[in-house]
Design a protein around this motif. Structure first.
Motif, PDB file in Angstrom:
ATOM      1  N   ILE A 135       2.874   2.403  -0.591  1.00 16.26           N
ATOM      2  CA  ILE A 135       2.005   3.248  -1.236  1.00 16.26           C
ATOM      3  C   ILE A 135       1.275   2.888  -2.326  1.00 16.26           C
ATOM      4  O   ILE A 135      -0.064   2.942  -2.551  1.00 16.26           O
ATOM      5  CB  ILE A 135       2.664   4.747  -1.495  1.00 16.26           C
ATOM      6  CG1 ILE A 135       3.384   5.394  -0.340  1.00 16.26           C
ATOM      7  CG2 ILE A 135       1.741   5.600  -2.389  1.00 16.26           C
ATOM      8  CD1 ILE A 135       3.968   6.557  -0.725  1.00 16.26           C
ATOM      9  N   THR A 136       2.109   1.919  -3.342  1.00 16.21           N
ATOM     10  CA  THR A 136       1.658   1.248  -4.319  1.00 16.21           C
ATOM     11  C   THR A 136       0.308   0.180  -4.012  1.00 16.21           C
ATOM     12  O   THR A 136      -0.557   0.289  -4.782  1.00 16.21           O
ATOM     13  CB  THR A 136       2.639   0.683  -5.284  1.00 16.21           C
ATOM     14  OG1 THR A 136       3.441   1.656  -5.741  1.00 16.21           O
ATOM     15  CG2 THR A 136       2.031   0.020  -6.688  1.00 16.21           C
ATOM     16  N   LEU A 137       0.829  -0.544  -2.952  1.00 10.26           N
ATOM     17  CA  LEU A 137      -0.107  -1.346  -2.658  1.00 10.26           C
ATOM     18  C   LEU A 137      -1.515  -0.726  -2.107  1.00 10.26           C
ATOM     19  O   LEU A 137      -2.583  -1.387  -2.117  1.00 10.26           O
ATOM     20  CB  LEU A 137       0.332  -2.216  -1.493  1.00 10.26           C
ATOM     21  CG  LEU A 137      -0.225  -3.624  -1.069  1.00 10.26           C
ATOM     22  CD1 LEU A 137      -0.298  -4.629  -2.321  1.00 10.26           C
ATOM     23  CD2 LEU A 137       0.565  -4.379   0.009  1.00 10.26           C
ATOM     24  N   ILE A 138      -1.348   0.333  -1.316  1.00 16.34           N
ATOM     25  CA  ILE A 138      -2.213   0.887  -0.665  1.00 16.34           C
ATOM     26  C   ILE A 138      -3.322   1.643  -1.814  1.00 16.34           C
ATOM     27  O   ILE A 138      -4.681   1.433  -1.831  1.00 16.34           O
ATOM     28  CB  ILE A 138      -1.881   2.040   0.450  1.00 16.34           C
ATOM     29  CG1 ILE A 138      -1.278   1.529   1.561  1.00 16.34           C
ATOM     30  CG2 ILE A 138      -3.174   3.057   0.857  1.00 16.34           C
ATOM     31  CD1 ILE A 138      -0.770   2.304   2.465  1.00 16.34           C
ATOM     32  N   VAL A 139      -2.637   2.152  -2.759  1.00 17.34           N
ATOM     33  CA  VAL A 139      -3.411   2.830  -3.882  1.00 17.34           C
ATOM     34  C   VAL A 139      -3.979   1.841  -4.821  1.00 17.34           C
ATOM     35  O   VAL A 139      -5.005   2.115  -5.362  1.00 17.34           O
ATOM     36  CB  VAL A 139      -2.445   3.899  -4.642  1.00 17.34           C
ATOM     37  CG1 VAL A 139      -3.155   4.646  -5.902  1.00 17.34           C
ATOM     38  CG2 VAL A 139      -1.853   4.949  -3.617  1.00 17.34           C
ATOM     39  N   SER A 140      -3.137   0.521  -5.061  1.00 12.51           N
ATOM     40  CA  SER A 140      -4.011  -0.252  -6.006  1.00 12.51           C
ATOM     41  C   SER A 140      -5.302  -0.549  -5.891  1.00 12.51           C
ATOM     42  O   SER A 140      -6.160  -0.833  -6.755  1.00 12.51           O
ATOM     43  CB  SER A 140      -2.957  -1.523  -5.966  1.00 12.51           C
ATOM     44  OG  SER A 140      -3.056  -2.030  -4.753  1.00 12.51           O
ATOM     45  N   VAL A 141      -5.773  -0.543  -4.334  1.00  9.01           N
ATOM     46  CA  VAL A 141      -6.995  -1.152  -4.053  1.00  9.01           C
ATOM     47  C   VAL A 141      -8.220  -0.165  -4.713  1.00  9.01           C
ATOM     48  O   VAL A 141      -9.124  -0.379  -5.621  1.00  9.01           O
ATOM     49  CB  VAL A 141      -7.258  -1.348  -2.779  1.00  9.01           C
ATOM     50  CG1 VAL A 141      -8.751  -1.648  -2.256  1.00  9.01           C
ATOM     51  CG2 VAL A 141      -6.432  -2.473  -2.291  1.00  9.01           C
ATOM     52  N   PRO A 142      -8.163   1.261  -4.430  1.00  7.93           N
ATOM     53  CA  PRO A 142      -8.976   2.312  -5.008  1.00  7.93           C
ATOM     54  C   PRO A 142      -8.701   2.446  -6.233  1.00  7.93           C
ATOM     55  O   PRO A 142      -9.663   2.607  -7.336  1.00  7.93           O
ATOM     56  CB  PRO A 142      -8.662   3.581  -4.096  1.00  7.93           C
ATOM     57  CG  PRO A 142      -7.434   3.304  -3.666  1.00  7.93           C
ATOM     58  CD  PRO A 142      -7.072   1.975  -3.404  1.00  7.93           C
ATOM     59  N   PHE A 143      -7.529   2.265  -6.997  1.00  4.90           N
ATOM     60  CA  PHE A 143      -7.326   2.355  -8.293  1.00  4.90           C
ATOM     61  C   PHE A 143      -8.010   1.196  -8.897  1.00  4.90           C
ATOM     62  O   PHE A 143      -8.480   1.454 -10.220  1.00  4.90           O
ATOM     63  CB  PHE A 143      -5.756   2.216  -8.495  1.00  4.90           C
ATOM     64  CG  PHE A 143      -5.295   2.560  -9.833  1.00  4.90           C
ATOM     65  CD1 PHE A 143      -5.113   3.608 -10.135  1.00  4.90           C
ATOM     66  CD2 PHE A 143      -5.109   1.275 -10.728  1.00  4.90           C
ATOM     67  CE1 PHE A 143      -4.642   4.249 -11.626  1.00  4.90           C
ATOM     68  CE2 PHE A 143      -4.512   1.751 -12.174  1.00  4.90           C
ATOM     69  CZ  PHE A 143      -4.466   3.297 -12.594  1.00  4.90           C
TER      70      PHE A 143
END
Length: 545
Positions: A135-143
């Motif tokens: 989840i962190t890896l997925i969220v990191s891009v839009p973040f």
């Protein structure tokens, strides 16, 4: 661009600096003594701009040398894989036969004779860790994109809101772990109160140093905010760079896979021999004599490849941003990334390989020096040697600061780029080693605060929806590290954008042109040396007529 290049006229007989920005220091009288000598020099300098045309191949010997390293690594790796000895994993099943004076395989040996112990891990912790990291890896891009967008439009607000958290977050974490460890009996027994207080005081001292750095550099905060805003705008106009850089990184990983496999197989090249020790013979594995040499070759190739890939990414960033800078359209020219990729892995591939080799060598030398200093090596000779190595490393950093950025813009060879960059910045009274180091520290602090806040939120969610207990801190720490790595790479890209815009600004200033007015309005306030503070009186950048 060609349409903006002006042909030298009779005005070229005047000194170059007198035609452009007013110098904050007095110009030497020698600049006015011989206008005849300044004419060809000024004409030569006015030709520096982005090279859109075909570029000749540069630094070809280093490309050939790198290709030889790669071919030898793969060639000998394939040979090692084909000729490996399958008995490598069965050495323990061979015994010494006194009749034949050789090693023979025991007929009763079995791979399952010895008990196999399986170490089970907590499935709940493992599951939570995997899902949290995914989840962190997925969220990191839009973040990351949100951070870039905020820095583009609300740079000042983001910086000034983040500054207090540079102090608040470390203080909170420091006090929190101390209280938790004191309350928990297991932690307090394993970590005595004296050591806890020592660590607590040490962290507070580090926080005090951070406060001191902020106070000392407070007069540069406003300028740093503007520099970050300009760089964020430039990076936002070239968002496709992130996809290209990710593809290049994945390509490097795929390139590494066969080399790692070769390193595993090469250990299996050898034979089982008899050895005598302690009054008895036994069987042991003996590697072929060329195996250590291949290990050295493969590891050096991997290090050189990693450094070259980093330099190639900087080249692509610089080439793309430079094309945006020297275009009249704020969106930049089409296929700018494709042109940068073609130049990086085409005519300038030798330059990229040379730059990667030098970076790799310098890092290895620096690691050796740091290792020697940690071993408490004493003596005058060791001290002198360390000072000489450190001086050489500093000199290389001085010359290498903007070299690859300039090579991406002009297509020059590495040595020519280093010399011409230094002369370009020196002519225009700009620092060759200093853009605004505060921006890097400030960006690092911002991503540290954001990733720490994210880790705290993750820890709170895990404690609310699961029963991990103390393990939730470990999972949150791993999420913090992963997000910090992603955002750290974002800061690395933004730093290279800042350097590229700085070189483009220097070229503009050298040519007496203004392609991006908003860049000149910010970069004109940069100090000309590390100890020079920018003037409080606003300077008006040169405007193109």
């Amino acid at each position: 661009m060609e349409s903006n290049e002006e042909q030298p006229s009779s005005a070229a007989t005047q000194p170059l600096l007198s035609k452009q920005y007013p110098s904050p220091i007095d110009e030497p009288s020698s600049l006015h003594s011989d206008p005849t000598n300044s004419e060809p020099e000024a004409s030569q300098y006015l030709q520096i701009s982005y090279n859109y045309g075909p570029r000749p191949i540069k630094d070809l010997p280093f490309l050939i040398l790198f290709s030889l390293f790669v071919l030898c690594s793969f060639g000998f790796g394939i040979f090692a894989s084909v000729h490996r000895n399958p008995n490598f994993s069965n050495v323990s099943s061979y015994v010494y036969d006194s009749n034949s004076t050789s090693c023979v395989k025991e007929s009763s040996s079995s791979a399952f004779d010895k008990p196999l112990y399986l170490y089970s891990s907590d499935s709940a912790v493992l599951t939570s860790l995997i899902w949290t990291l995914v989840i962190t890896l997925i969220v990191s891009v839009p973040f990351m994109l949100c951070v870039l967008l905020l820095l583009k439009h609300y740079t000042k607000q983001v910086v000034y809101v983040s500054l207090p958290f540079f102090i608040i977050v470390p203080i909170f974490v420091n006090v929190y772990w101390f209280v938790v460890c004191t309350v928990d009996s297991t932690c307090s027994d394993a970590f005595p109160i004296g050591y806890r207080i020592l660590v607590l005081v040490f962290v507070f001292l580090v926080i005090a140093v951070v406060v001191w750095i902020i106070v000392v550099n407070w007069h540069r905060i406003e300028l740093t905010v503007k520099i970050i805003g300009v760089a964020s705008h430039a990076l936002w106009r070239n968002l496709a760079l992130f996809g290209v850089l990710l593809a290049l990184t994945l390509g490097l990983v795929v390139y590494y896979v066969p080399i790692v496999v070769f390193l595993v197989f090469v250990k299996q090249n050898g034979k089982i021999v008899t050895r005598y020790e302690g009054g008895e013979y036994y069987c042991a594995w003996k590697q072929d004599s060329w195996v250590p040499a291949y290990f050295a070759l493969a590891i050096l190739t991997m290090l050189w490849s990693a450094s070259a890939m980093v330099e190639a990414q900087i080249y692509v960033i610089s080439g793309t941003v430079a094309q945006w800078y020297f275009s009249k359209d704020d969106s930049g020219p089409r296929r700018s990334i494709r042109n940068s990729l073609r130049n990086a892995f085409g005519p300038s591939s030798g330059t990229v390989c040379l730059s990667g080799l030098l970076i790799c060598v310098v890092r290895l030398v620096r690691a050796m020096v740091d290792s020697a200093s940690q071993e408490d090596a004493t003596g005058v000779v060791n001290l002198i040697l360390r000072c000489c190595v450190n001086a050489l490393v500093v000199a290389f950093d001085f010359l290498n600061k903007f070299t690859i950025n300039f090579a991406a813009i002009t297509g020059e060879a590495y040595c020519s780029s280093a010399r011409m960059t230094y002369e370009l910045l020196k002519r225009n009274l700009l620092s060759a080693v200093f853009v605004e180091t505060v921006s890097t520290r400030l960006l690092g602090g911002i991503i540290f605060v954001l990733s720490a806040i994210y880790a705290i939120v993750v820890c709170a969610i895990l404690n609310g929806v699961s029963n991990l207990g103390v393990d939730s801190y470990f999972v949150a720490a791993m999420a913090w590290v992963l997000l910090l790595v992603v955002l750290g790479y974002f800061v690395h890209v933004l730093d290279n954008v800042i350097d590229t815009v700085y070189v483009c600004y220097a070229i503009d200033r050298d040519r007496g042109e203004v392609y991006k007015q908003e860049v000149h309005e910010v970069y004109v306030h940069l100090p000309i040396s590390r100890n020079h503070k920018q003037s409080l009186i606003p300077q008006t950048p040169f405007s193109n007529v």
